[in-house]
Design an enzyme around this catalytic site. Structure first.
Site, PDB file in Angstrom:
ATOM      1  N   LYS B  69       0.926  -1.123  -0.004  1.00  0.00           N
ATOM      2  CA  LYS B  69       0.118  -0.124  -0.039  1.00  0.00           C
ATOM      3  C   LYS B  69       0.896   1.283   0.025  1.00  0.00           C
ATOM      4  CE  LYS B  69      -3.904  -0.043   1.480  1.00  0.00           C
ATOM      5  NZ  LYS B  69      -5.190  -0.235   2.138  1.00  0.00           N
ATOM      6  N   ASN B 150       4.362   6.767  -5.947  1.00  0.00           N
ATOM      7  CA  ASN B 150       3.018   6.928  -6.390  1.00  0.00           C
ATOM      8  C   ASN B 150       2.841   8.356  -6.846  1.00  0.00           C
ATOM      9  OD1 ASN B 150       0.383   7.472  -6.438  1.00  0.00           O
ATOM     10  ND2 ASN B 150      -0.145   6.332  -4.394  1.00  0.00           N
ATOM     11  N   CYS B 153      -1.841   8.565  -7.540  1.00  0.00           N
ATOM     12  CA  CYS B 153      -3.270   8.533  -7.088  1.00  0.00           C
ATOM     13  C   CYS B 153      -4.368   9.571  -7.591  1.00  0.00           C
ATOM     14  CB  CYS B 153      -3.127   8.552  -5.624  1.00  0.00           C
ATOM     15  SG  CYS B 153      -4.630   8.769  -4.828  1.00  0.00           S
ATOM     16  N   ILE B 212      -0.626   1.616 -15.595  1.00  0.00           N
ATOM     17  CA  ILE B 212      -0.957   3.050 -15.414  1.00  0.00           C
ATOM     18  C   ILE B 212      -1.893   2.747 -13.961  1.00  0.00           C
ATOM     19  CG2 ILE B 212      -1.551   3.936 -18.033  1.00  0.00           C
ATOM     20  CD1 ILE B 212      -4.391   2.786 -17.437  1.00  0.00           C
ATOM     21  N   GLY B 238     -10.123  -2.357 -13.392  1.00  0.00           N
ATOM     22  CA  GLY B 238     -10.666  -3.640 -13.969  1.00  0.00           C
ATOM     23  C   GLY B 238     -10.595  -3.422 -15.515  1.00  0.00           C
TER      24      GLY B 238
END
Lengths: 249, 326
Positions: B69, B150, B153, B212, B238
């Protein structure tokens, strides 16, 4: 997200209400829904009735649960689910052990062959002990205002557990741990409904995991055998941020 | 120099199934920036990677590596629920809100995850180059095999995509982190910008790109007359974003030639090979854990191995970028 209309609200104890709504979806005892209060929040709640008429039994502990206890007949209830692996059902005598609002998820398991240990802090908070039909009820309260004064172990010790085909346990983790320790040395079939902070309900966010198992997907029902190897159960859990805290039960 | 030829008798305890598995395993070996991977499948950041025991289980069950995470300097609880919306069973929009325990509290999770003996990639987020560098050094100390920055986000103010769409800032973050750690540094970029090549160029000191992140999106419940996510906006993931991911991987690989980790909508062996042929050296899998369970990693290896065998592809390396038209 699905929605339905609340068809009845029942006050079970001064702090607990049961909300009934129609939902034809098949669901099994031990499964839960994510109930959404638009603008307030979404929480996991186990189904306390699993027929065509479903219900959830809720105690106010935060903004979303509080809003749910304030729903009235005709209100709209938003939810998704059902989620989770249910309790296994057995034929024959069963023992239900519910602590606090833990009796909510055990209620759909009640048969005429079910005995129950119902525990709470006070007599007024004993949930669903009046729903046990046919079987024996052992009431346990912290303050002795009804039944045995103490915890469910005090009642378990007086019962011949081997006559039950299954013992179902639901309640706070400290209670689960004590009961687990008590039952573990005996040859008894038992299933526990575990509880952890849950965010997504669909097996991705990792908030509700115990030993790598997601309660929302692999549980929240686990057999006593499955719990035997768990190092996190009764020992540590993660907070909302993911910080590990020690329970030391 | 001596060469040894060792002849071994057929072992009656090795079944044809084992041989097939061994054959598949050899085909699936790959590497990214020198990190050896048993197969090309890595658990994507944000999915089942907050608890060390979960990361360890995912690795034990077949993922080649995991990305943690995203971890920041200080503890954050993230957004109020709802933090996810399911779309048609296989896709979802999430806005967890960068919930994380803070880097100082993450060492124990790293330690537990690393008991698997497989690579754990530390994902970090910050708002300045100094923060990223500090976080990356900590991750390296905790035993991370690589850093994933990251920079993408899509749903938290002051972090992620907001940082990752400023080329100068991206350049200084990647430069500072590269100077601070010895392990490889991966830059995870956002599809929610007008020119990804500009940002990729700014991040060119990274050892590899991760392409991505989720696509900024929203879902409204018409009966509640409001967005479902408490944050309103979230990131779509998804199978529905796979074509977007494929395009970015292809475009960035063709223009930069740099190593790429492909991510976005992978749930079958065909999806994985599509990403690899577009230019990815390996791939990350996230949302398919929702649709298919943790078992997805084993399934993907099996499926990919079968297709490769049927297509006479001997190794992943031989098909990286195979579809790119020069």
């Amino acid at each position: 997200m699905m929605h339905s209309e609340v068809i009845n609200v029942e006050e079970n104890t001064p702090t607990v209400k049961t909300i009934y709504f129609e939902w034809k979806q098949e669901a099994k005892p031990g499964q839960f829904i994510m109930a959404w209060v638009p603008g307030t929040g979404e929480i996991p709640i186990s189904l306390s009735s699993t027929d065509t008429i479903k219900s959830i039994t809720v105690k106010s502990y935060g903004p979303a649960s509080d809003a749910i206890t304030k729903l009235t007949k005709g209100s709209r209830i938003f939810f998704r689910g059902p989620y989770g692996r249910p309790f296994s059902t057995v034929r024959g005598p069963t023992l239900l052990v519910g602590g606090g609002s833990g009796m909510a998820s055990l209620r759909p398991l009640i048969t005429k062959d079910s005995d129950a240990i119902v525990s709470a802090r006070t007599a007024a908070e004993l949930l669903f002990s009046d729903r046990i039909k046919g079987g024996k009820v052992f009431e346990v309260t912290d303050d002795g205002s009804a039944g045995i004064r103490g915890n469910p172990i005090d009642a378990l010790g007086t019962i011949d557990l081997e006559k039950y085909k299954m013992t179902y346990v639901c309640g706070p983790e400290i209670m689960l741990k004590k009961i687990y320790d008590f039952l573990n040395s005996r040859q008894i079939r038992a299933e526990f409904a575990m509880e952890r902070l849950m965010k997504c309900g669909i097996g991705v966010c990792d908030s509700c995991s115990v030993d790598g198992f997601q309660l929302c997907r692999d549980g929240s029902i686990f057999s006593i055998e499955e719990m035997r190897g768990m190092t996190e159960f009764g020992r540590t859990k993660l907070t909302e941020s993911g910080r590990r805290i020690y329970l030391n039960y | 120099m001596f060469a040894y030829f060792i002849w071994t008798a057929p072992n009656p305890f090795i079944t044809s199934d084992d041989l097939l598995k061994k054959d598949t395993m050899n085909r699936l070996n790959t590497q990214i920036s020198g990190i050896r991977l048993d197969n090309p499948f890595i658990l994507a950041s944000g999915i089942l990677d907050e608890n060390g025991y979960t990361m360890k289980r995912v690795l034990d069950e077949g993922a080649a590596a995991v990305v943690t995470k995203s971890i920041g300097i200080s503890e954050r609880s993230g957004y109020r629920t709802p933090v996810v919306v399911e779309i048609d069973g296989r896709n979802m929009i999430n806005a967890i809100g960068l919930a994380n325990p803070g880097i100082d509290n993450f060492g124990e999770e790293m330690k537990i995850a690393r008991e698997s003996m497989k690579p754990v990639i530390g994902s970090v987020f910050g708002s300045t180059a100094e923060e990223f560098a500090l976080l990356s050094r900590k991750m390296e100390e905790y035993g991370a095999s690589a850093i994933e920055l990251n920079l993408s986000c899509p749903h938290v103010k002051g972090f992620g995509q907001e940082v990752g769409s400023d080329p100068d800032l991206v350049e200084s973050i990647v430069g500072e982190v590269k100077r601070s750690v010895k392990i490889p540094v991966f830059a995870k970029l956002s599809p929610n910008i007008s020119d990804i090549l500009e940002i990729a160029k700014a991040a060119e000191k990274a050892d590899a790109y991760v392409l991505i992140n989720t696509v900024k999106a929203m879902a409204i419940d018409i009966y509640a007359r409001m967005p479902v996510l408490s944050n309103s906006y979230g990131g779509l993931s998804g199978p529905c974003i796979k074509p977007v991911g494929i395009r970015y991987v292809y475009e960035v690989k063709r223009e930069t030639g740099k190593e790429i980790i492909g991510v976005g909508g992978i749930r079958t062996g065909e999806d994985a090979l599509e990403y690899i042929m577009a230019g990815a050296s390996c791939v990350e899998v996230g949302t398919a854990v929702h649709s298919d369970g943790r078992d997805i990693f084993k399934q993907l290896s099996l499926e990919t191995g079968k297709i490769m065998k049927a297509e006479k592809i001997e190794s992943i390396r031989e098909i990286i970028g195979a579809a790119i038209r020069k």
